[in-house]
Write an enzyme that holds these catalytic residues in place. Sequence first.
Site, short mmCIF file in Angstrom:
data_model
loop_
_atom_site.label_atom_id
_atom_site.label_comp_id
_atom_site.label_asym_id
_atom_site.label_seq_id
_atom_site.Cartn_x
_atom_site.Cartn_y
_atom_site.Cartn_z
N HIS A 129 2.36 -7.85 -6.16
CA HIS A 129 3.08 -6.60 -6.39
C HIS A 129 3.88 -6.61 -7.70
CE1 HIS A 129 4.42 -2.69 -5.21
NE2 HIS A 129 5.69 -3.04 -5.12
N ASP A 149 -2.19 -7.39 -4.38
CA ASP A 149 -0.92 -6.80 -3.97
C ASP A 149 -0.92 -6.57 -2.45
OD1 ASP A 149 1.35 -5.27 -3.55
OD2 ASP A 149 1.03 -3.97 -5.28
N TYR A 175 11.97 0.15 -4.02
CA TYR A 175 12.46 0.34 -2.66
C TYR A 175 13.62 -0.60 -2.33
CZ TYR A 175 11.94 1.29 2.39
OH TYR A 175 12.13 1.68 3.69
N SER A 225 6.61 0.43 -8.31
CA SER A 225 6.63 0.44 -6.86
C SER A 225 7.15 1.79 -6.36
CB SER A 225 7.46 -0.74 -6.33
OG SER A 225 7.27 -0.88 -4.94
N GLN A 226 8.26 1.82 -5.61
CA GLN A 226 8.82 3.12 -5.23
C GLN A 226 9.09 3.96 -6.47
OE1 GLN A 226 12.20 4.22 -2.19
NE2 GLN A 226 13.18 3.73 -4.14
#
Length: 327
Positions: free
Chosen positions: A303, A273, A94, A185-186
């Site tokens: 994360h 996370d 992101y 992640s994203q």
Amino acid sequence: MPLTDLPLDQLRAYRPEVAEPEDFDDFWAKTLAAARAAESGPAEYRRIADAPLTGVEVYDARFPGWAGQPVAAWLILPRGARGPLPVVVNYIGYSGGRGLYIEHLLWSAAGYATLVVDSRGQGHDTPDPHQETSPQYVGGFMTRGLDDPANHYYRRLMTDCVRAVDAMRGHPAVDPDRVVAAGASQGGGLALAVAALAPEKVAAALVDVPFLCHFRRGAELATTGPYPEIAHYLGVHRRTDPDAVFAVLNYFDGLHFAPRATAPALFSVGLMDPICPPSTVFAAYHRYAGAQKDIRVWHFADHGGGRASQPYEQLLWLRGRGLAADG
């Protein structure tokens, strides 16, 4: 940093029921068909002649994405490798873009072709001409186009990501039967979406600490990162019906992509996370339809997940699936 969610035994049993849109499949079929019909020409690859690297060849790529618009990417090929090669199509986290090609050399070092896909509007090289300026926009990408799934930002970005796989399958250096969708992640959420939207084109998915899964729980639990954008929006627009907001986001939720994805998949999760709560990851993992799936659990990780240890796990796992670059 403390545990941010449920204990591991409860996470392994966590299987929430989240109703999906009745027209989910039709929505995405029409979206991708329109993007392919809008293609104005093939992908283009310009070799970076002065790249100061001896082990790879680097190409500044543009391929047609949403509405046929050009999407930037780096194509990195191991120099002197005999094709056709397996390719890792890598999606970015992101608020980031493709960055510098020198940041993305791991997969080529292992013998893979790599396509690093820029994220429209997030990176510097792919604009998003349809950027929403309506009141739905609140400080990020999560709330762009919350009035209608047809207008939402992730409709455009996810379409770009599927079209990246289309482009790679047509490249002469690439084995079209060995395309790996990957990201963290994203990027992990996008890899999951691509595995569902192009199941016949993706040979494996590497879904690392994925975002874009179980939006409502993410908005309720995450203390930092993108999910709080949703909570902030609903906190400001107090008269907005939360159910209506999540009904739009349901079209982009990994919980609904997961049952449609069948390729072998390796997930990962960090139990500490605060950005992507572990229950959101396990919810998507449990719903993943592929028979060959596994998850690496990093007990004392935030994360960052397994950090450098996770790519090592991914390389070994791909080898075990017959997807090693020398296989």
